[in-house]
Design a protein around this motif. Structure first.
Motif, PDB file in Angstrom:
ATOM      1  N   SER B 154       0.841  -1.210   0.000  1.00  0.00           N
ATOM      2  CA  SER B 154       0.000   0.000   0.000  1.00  0.00           C
ATOM      3  C   SER B 154       0.872   1.254   0.000  1.00  0.00           C
ATOM      4  O   SER B 154       0.391   2.348  -0.274  1.00  0.00           O
ATOM      5  CB  SER B 154      -0.947  -0.013   1.203  1.00  0.00           C
ATOM      6  N   GLY B 155       2.156   1.093   0.313  1.00  0.00           N
ATOM      7  CA  GLY B 155       3.098   2.206   0.174  1.00  0.00           C
ATOM      8  C   GLY B 155       3.114   3.200   1.323  1.00  0.00           C
ATOM      9  O   GLY B 155       3.759   4.232   1.225  1.00  0.00           O
ATOM     10  N   GLY B 156       2.433   2.916   2.411  1.00  0.00           N
ATOM     11  CA  GLY B 156       2.398   3.857   3.539  1.00  0.00           C
ATOM     12  C   GLY B 156       3.693   3.858   4.338  1.00  0.00           C
ATOM     13  O   GLY B 156       4.540   2.971   4.168  1.00  0.00           O
ATOM     14  N   ASP B 157       3.842   4.856   5.208  1.00  0.00           N
ATOM     15  CA  ASP B 157       5.058   4.938   6.026  1.00  0.00           C
ATOM     16  C   ASP B 157       4.797   4.578   7.491  1.00  0.00           C
ATOM     17  O   ASP B 157       5.659   4.723   8.338  1.00  0.00           O
ATOM     18  CB  ASP B 157       5.677   6.338   5.933  1.00  0.00           C
ATOM     19  N   ILE B 158       3.565   4.128   7.765  1.00  0.00           N
ATOM     20  CA  ILE B 158       3.223   3.720   9.137  1.00  0.00           C
ATOM     21  C   ILE B 158       2.686   2.290   9.077  1.00  0.00           C
ATOM     22  O   ILE B 158       1.788   1.996   8.285  1.00  0.00           O
ATOM     23  CB  ILE B 158       2.137   4.641   9.739  1.00  0.00           C
ATOM     24  N   LEU B 159       3.237   1.418   9.889  1.00  0.00           N
ATOM     25  CA  LEU B 159       2.788   0.027   9.916  1.00  0.00           C
ATOM     26  C   LEU B 159       2.160  -0.255  11.282  1.00  0.00           C
ATOM     27  O   LEU B 159       2.826  -0.109  12.308  1.00  0.00           O
ATOM     28  CB  LEU B 159       4.011  -0.874   9.703  1.00  0.00           C
ATOM     29  N   ILE B 160       0.877  -0.617  11.289  1.00  0.00           N
ATOM     30  CA  ILE B 160       0.207  -0.967  12.545  1.00  0.00           C
ATOM     31  C   ILE B 160      -0.115  -2.446  12.511  1.00  0.00           C
ATOM     32  O   ILE B 160      -0.800  -2.917  11.600  1.00  0.00           O
ATOM     33  CB  ILE B 160      -1.076  -0.136  12.744  1.00  0.00           C
ATOM     34  N   LEU B 161       0.382  -3.186  13.479  1.00  0.00           N
ATOM     35  CA  LEU B 161       0.196  -4.646  13.501  1.00  0.00           C
ATOM     36  C   LEU B 161      -0.601  -5.047  14.738  1.00  0.00           C
ATOM     37  O   LEU B 161      -0.305  -4.588  15.851  1.00  0.00           O
ATOM     38  CB  LEU B 161       1.549  -5.364  13.513  1.00  0.00           C
ATOM     39  N   ASP B 162      -1.606  -5.903  14.520  1.00  0.00           N
ATOM     40  CA  ASP B 162      -2.452  -6.346  15.626  1.00  0.00           C
ATOM     41  C   ASP B 162      -2.057  -7.769  16.035  1.00  0.00           C
ATOM     42  O   ASP B 162      -2.383  -8.730  15.343  1.00  0.00           O
ATOM     43  CB  ASP B 162      -3.920  -6.300  15.187  1.00  0.00           C
ATOM     44  N   GLU B 163      -1.351  -7.880  17.128  1.00  0.00           N
ATOM     45  CA  GLU B 163      -0.898  -9.175  17.673  1.00  0.00           C
ATOM     46  C   GLU B 163      -0.369 -10.121  16.593  1.00  0.00           C
ATOM     47  O   GLU B 163      -0.863 -11.238  16.441  1.00  0.00           O
ATOM     48  CB  GLU B 163      -2.036  -9.839  18.438  1.00  0.00           C
ATOM     49  N   PRO B 164       0.649  -9.690  15.858  1.00  0.00           N
ATOM     50  CA  PRO B 164       1.130 -10.535  14.752  1.00  0.00           C
ATOM     51  C   PRO B 164       1.863 -11.782  15.227  1.00  0.00           C
ATOM     52  O   PRO B 164       2.020 -12.729  14.466  1.00  0.00           O
ATOM     53  CB  PRO B 164       2.089  -9.610  14.003  1.00  0.00           C
ATOM     54  N   THR B 165       2.329 -11.780  16.486  1.00  0.00           N
ATOM     55  CA  THR B 165       3.086 -12.950  16.952  1.00  0.00           C
ATOM     56  C   THR B 165       2.198 -13.982  17.641  1.00  0.00           C
ATOM     57  O   THR B 165       2.672 -15.062  17.982  1.00  0.00           O
ATOM     58  CB  THR B 165       4.190 -12.519  17.940  1.00  0.00           C
ATOM     59  N   ALA B 166       0.909 -13.624  17.829  1.00  0.00           N
ATOM     60  CA  ALA B 166       0.000 -14.593  18.451  1.00  0.00           C
ATOM     61  C   ALA B 166      -0.102 -15.808  17.540  1.00  0.00           C
ATOM     62  O   ALA B 166      -0.161 -15.671  16.327  1.00  0.00           O
ATOM     63  CB  ALA B 166      -1.372 -13.958  18.634  1.00  0.00           C
ATOM     64  N   SER B 167      -0.104 -16.973  18.069  1.00  0.00           N
ATOM     65  CA  SER B 167      -0.204 -18.253  17.342  1.00  0.00           C
ATOM     66  C   SER B 167       1.045 -18.593  16.527  1.00  0.00           C
ATOM     67  O   SER B 167       1.017 -19.514  15.712  1.00  0.00           O
ATOM     68  CB  SER B 167      -1.409 -18.287  16.386  1.00  0.00           C
ATOM     69  N   LEU B 168       2.128 -17.845  16.693  1.00  0.00           N
ATOM     70  CA  LEU B 168       3.354 -18.183  15.961  1.00  0.00           C
ATOM     71  C   LEU B 168       4.312 -18.939  16.880  1.00  0.00           C
ATOM     72  O   LEU B 168       4.363 -18.673  18.079  1.00  0.00           O
ATOM     73  CB  LEU B 168       4.059 -16.916  15.470  1.00  0.00           C
ATOM     74  N   ASP B 169       5.084 -19.859  16.291  1.00  0.00           N
ATOM     75  CA  ASP B 169       6.093 -20.526  17.109  1.00  0.00           C
ATOM     76  C   ASP B 169       7.296 -19.582  17.287  1.00  0.00           C
ATOM     77  O   ASP B 169       7.368 -18.527  16.661  1.00  0.00           O
ATOM     78  CB  ASP B 169       6.511 -21.870  16.488  1.00  0.00           C
ATOM     79  N   ARG B 170       8.206 -19.990  18.147  1.00  0.00           N
ATOM     80  CA  ARG B 170       9.330 -19.121  18.535  1.00  0.00           C
ATOM     81  C   ARG B 170      10.175 -18.698  17.315  1.00  0.00           C
ATOM     82  O   ARG B 170      10.540 -17.547  17.171  1.00  0.00           O
ATOM     83  CB  ARG B 170      10.192 -19.896  19.552  1.00  0.00           C
ATOM     84  N   GLU B 171      10.425 -19.660  16.426  1.00  0.00           N
ATOM     85  CA  GLU B 171      11.273 -19.381  15.258  1.00  0.00           C
ATOM     86  C   GLU B 171      10.590 -18.364  14.334  1.00  0.00           C
ATOM     87  O   GLU B 171      11.215 -17.390  13.895  1.00  0.00           O
ATOM     88  CB  GLU B 171      11.530 -20.692  14.501  1.00  0.00           C
TER      89      GLU B 171
END
Lengths: 294, 251
Positions: B154-171
Motif C-alpha cells: 500500500s506504500g504507507g510509512d506507518i505500519l500498525i500490527l495487531d498481535e502478529p506474533t500470536a499463534s506463531l512458534d518461537r522461530e
C-alpha cells in the motif's frame, strides 16, 4: 444386452423422447432453465459461501413468499393484472436485500434476531395474502418448486440474469473478492464496502427469485450453497470454485430432473437430495484427503 | 527536531456510555517503534481503530501528518492477525497482497504496476516464490508475512500490527521481529501485543493502554510496571535465552 442395460436404454430413449416431444415442453424448459441458472448459481453461490451469508440468502428466499402472495392478491382482488406474483417476488426480494444490508451494518449482535423476524415474518405475510385471495392457489409450487410453472419467458429471464451477473462480477471481481476475504481491510483501502455488500445481496435476491420455480423457496438455498460448498473443497481460487460450482449445479439439476422423471417424484426434492448426498460425500473425501485436519 | 507524525490530543471514546479511552495524549515520531500493551478491554484495539479511522472519537483529536485518520489512510499499512481469516478461503498469496492496491479505480481492476508492486512486496518479505501458492496452504508465519507484504504494497510509512506474533512458534516470531526491525529503518512500527518478553530487545517505547495511556521507554519495563498496567497481582517469568542457562528469572 442385460435386462438392466435394456431397461436403462429404454429409460434413456423415453427421456430423450420426452425432451423432444413438442407436447411436453415443461421438461425441456425446466432442463434448459436449470442449465442456464447453473451459471448464476455457481457465481453467486460461491460468494454466498465464502462470505458466509447463507442465512441472509435464506431470509431473502423466505421473504419472497410475501411478494408472491401480495402479487396474487393485487392481481385477483385489486385487478392490477400486470402485478404478477413474480413481479411481487422481485420487488420483495430486492427490498429485503436492502433491509438486510442495513441490518448487517447497524444491528450488531441483534442481526440474527432481525434476520429471523424477516424470515418468518415474510412467509407469514405471504400466507395471509394467499388466504385472503379468493379461489384456490397451491403455494406448494412456490415452496417446493414445480417445473410445470416454467415458461419460455423464464428461459430468457434466466439468460438475461446470467449476462447481468457475468458483467457485474466481471467488472467488480477484485472488490467483491476483497470484501469476502477481508471487509475491514477493503474499507481501509477506500472501497465503499456497504455498496458492494448491497450489490451482492441484490444479485443474490434476483438469482433466488428466478430459481424458485425449479426447487422452490424452501430448498433454493441448498442449490445456491451446496454446489459451491462442494467446489470449495477442491478449488484453489475463487474463479475455479465458480466454474466447479456451476458444473456441479448443472449436474444435480440434470440428473435430478432425469431421476424425478423416471421415478415420478417431485423434481426439486430429488435435485436437493442428490446435492446433499454429494456434499456429504465430498466432506468425507476431503476429510480423507486432509487426514481430518481443518 | 522533527515533528510528530501522529498527534493525539485529549482523545476520549466510549461504547454506549461506557468509557474505553479517557483523555489520551500521544505523539508518534518518525521511525518510532512502539508496542501497545494492556489488559483485555483496556482499549488497545479501540486506540488502533481510532488511528485507522474505523471509529470516530467522542472527544479530542487524532491527526496524522496534519490530516484526519480517514484522510490519511493511505499512509497506514494495517496488519491484522492471520488467524482471523477463513482457513479454507481459496485465494493466492499474490491476490491477498494485491488488495493493497484497491480503491484507486472504479472497478478495482489491477494494473501491471499493481501486480508488480505486489510481487515486490512479497519479495521484501522473502515470499516471492510463493506468490501463486494458496494462502491457506502457507504456514502461520508465512501467512503473517503475506499480510505484512500487503501492508507494504500500500506504500504507507506507518505500519500498525495487531498481535502478529500470536499463534506463531518461537522461530517464526524471531523471523517476524527481524523483518520488522529491517522495516523500521524506513517506517514507523506500532504493534499491539500481549507478549512483553521481546519488547525490550526490539521496541524503543512501550505504550500502556488501560483506559488511559502511558508511554515508557522499553528499558523501564519491569514486573512492577506490568503489574500496574494489567491492574492485578501478577508474577513475571522472563524466558531470556541469552542470559539464563539455569532456568527462569523471576521478577
Amino acid at each position: 444386452m442385460t435386462t438392466a442395460a435394456a431397461l436403462k436404454d429404454t429409460n434413456m430413449t423415453e427421456l430423450f423422447a420426452a425432451l423432444t416431444d413438442p407436447d411436453l415442453p415443461f421438461l425441456r424448459y425446466g432442463l434448459l432453465t436449470g442449465l442456464l441458472a447453473s451459471i448464476s448459481f455457481g457465481i453467486i453461490g460461491t460468494f454466498v459461501v465464502v462470505r458466509r451469508i447463507s442465512y441472509i440468502a435464506g431470509a431473502i428466499s423466505h421473504c419472497i413468499l410475501a411478494g408472491i402472495g401480495g402479487g396474487l392478491y393485487l392481481q385477483t382482488v385489486a385487478g392490477i393484472s400486470w402485478f404478477t406474483p413474480m413481479t411481487g417476488a422481485v420487488i420483495v426480494a430486492l427490498l429485503s436485500a436492502v433491509i438486510l444490508a442495513q441490518v448487517s451494518r447497524h444491528a450488531g449482535q441483534r442481526e440474527d434476531s432481525i434476520i429471523g423476524a424477516l424470515w418468518s415474518g415474510g412467509m407469514s405475510i405471504g400466507y395471509l395474502f394467499i388466504a385472503a385471495t379468493p379461489g384456490y392457489f397451491d403455494p406448494n409450487s412456490y415452496l417446493f418448486g414445480n417445473i410445470l410453472l416454467i415458461t419460455k419467458q423464464d428461459i430468457f429471464f434466466v439468460a438475461a440474469l446470467d449476462l447481468v451477473i457475468l458483467a457485474v462480477v466481471g467488472i467488480f471481481y477484485n472488490k467483491l473478492l476483497a470484501i469476502c476475504f477481508d471487509e475491514e481491510y477493503t474499507l481501509l483501502r477506500g472501497v465503499r464496502t456497504q455498496w458492494l455488500h448491497l450489490l451482492l445481496l441484490c444479485l443474490t435476491a434476483l438469482t433466488i427469485v428466478l430459481l424458485i420455480r425449479i426447487v422452490g423457496i424452501i430448498m433454493v438455498i441448498a442449490l445456491l450453497t451446496l454446489p459451491a460448498a462442494i467446489a470449495g473443497n477442491f478449488a484453489a481460487s475463487i474463479r475455479q470454485m465458480m466454474l466447479l460450482a456451476a458444473f456441479f449445479c448443472a449436474a444435480f439439476i440434470t440428473t435430478g430432473l432425469g431421476a424425478s422423471f423416471y421415478l415420478n417424484l417431485p423434481s426439486g426434492s430429488v435435485i436437493i437430495v442428490l446435492a446433499t448426498g454429494a456434499y456429504l460425500l465430498s466432506l468425507a473425501l476431503d476429510r480423507k484427503r486432509t487426514g481430518g485436519r481443518t | 527536531m522533527s515533528e510528530a507524525v501522529i498527534t493525539i490530543r485529549g482523545l476520549g471514546f466510549a461504547y454506549d456510555e461506557m468509557p474505553v479511552l479517557t483523555n489520551v495524549d500521544l505523539d508518534i515520531w518518525p521511525q518510532d517503534s512502539a508496542c501497545i500493551v494492556g489488559p483485555n478491554g483496556g482499549g488497545k484495539t479501540t486506540l488502533v481503530k481510532l488511528m485507522l479511522g474505523l471509529l470516530e472519537p467522542n472527544h479530542g483529536s487524532i491527526l496524522i501528518g496534519g490530516k484526519t485518520p480517514a484522510e490519511a489512510r493511505r499512509r497506514i499499512g494495517y496488519v491484522p492477525q492471520y488467524a482471523r481469516y477463513d482457513a479454507c478461503f481459496p485465494i493466492s498469496a499474490q491476490e491477498v497482497v494485491c488488495m493493497a492496491r484497491l480503491g484507486s479505480s472504479f472497478s478495482g481492476r489491477y494494473t501491471k504496476q499493481d501486480k508488480q508492486a505486489a510481487l515486490e512486496a512479497l519479495a521484501a518479505v522473502s515470499l516471492a516464490d510463493l506468490a501463486q501458492r494458496p494462502f491457506s496452504a502457507l504456514s502461520g508465519g508465512q501467512r503473517q508475512r503475506v499480510l505484512i507484504a500487503r501492508a507494504l504494497a500500500s506504500g504507507g510509512d506507518i505500519l500498525i500490527l495487531d498481535e502478529p506474533t500470536a499463534s506463531l512458534d518461537r522461530e517464526s516470531e524471531q523471523e517476524l521481529l527481524a523483518l520488522l526491525a529491517k522495516l523500521n529503518q524506513e517506517k514507523i512500527i506500532l504493534m499491539v501485543t500481549h507478549e512483553t518478553g521481546f519488547s525490550s530487545t526490539f521496541f524503543k517505547r512501550i505504550i500502556c493502554v488501560n483506559n488511559q495511556v502511558y508511554v515508557h521507554p522499553t528499558s523501564a519495563l519491569t514486573g512492577e510496571l506490568i503489574r500496574e498496567m494489567y491492574g492485578g497481582d501478577l508474577r513475571m517469568i522472563r524466558h531470556d535465552h541469552r542470559c539464563c542457562p539455569e532456568g527462569h528469572q523471576h521478577d
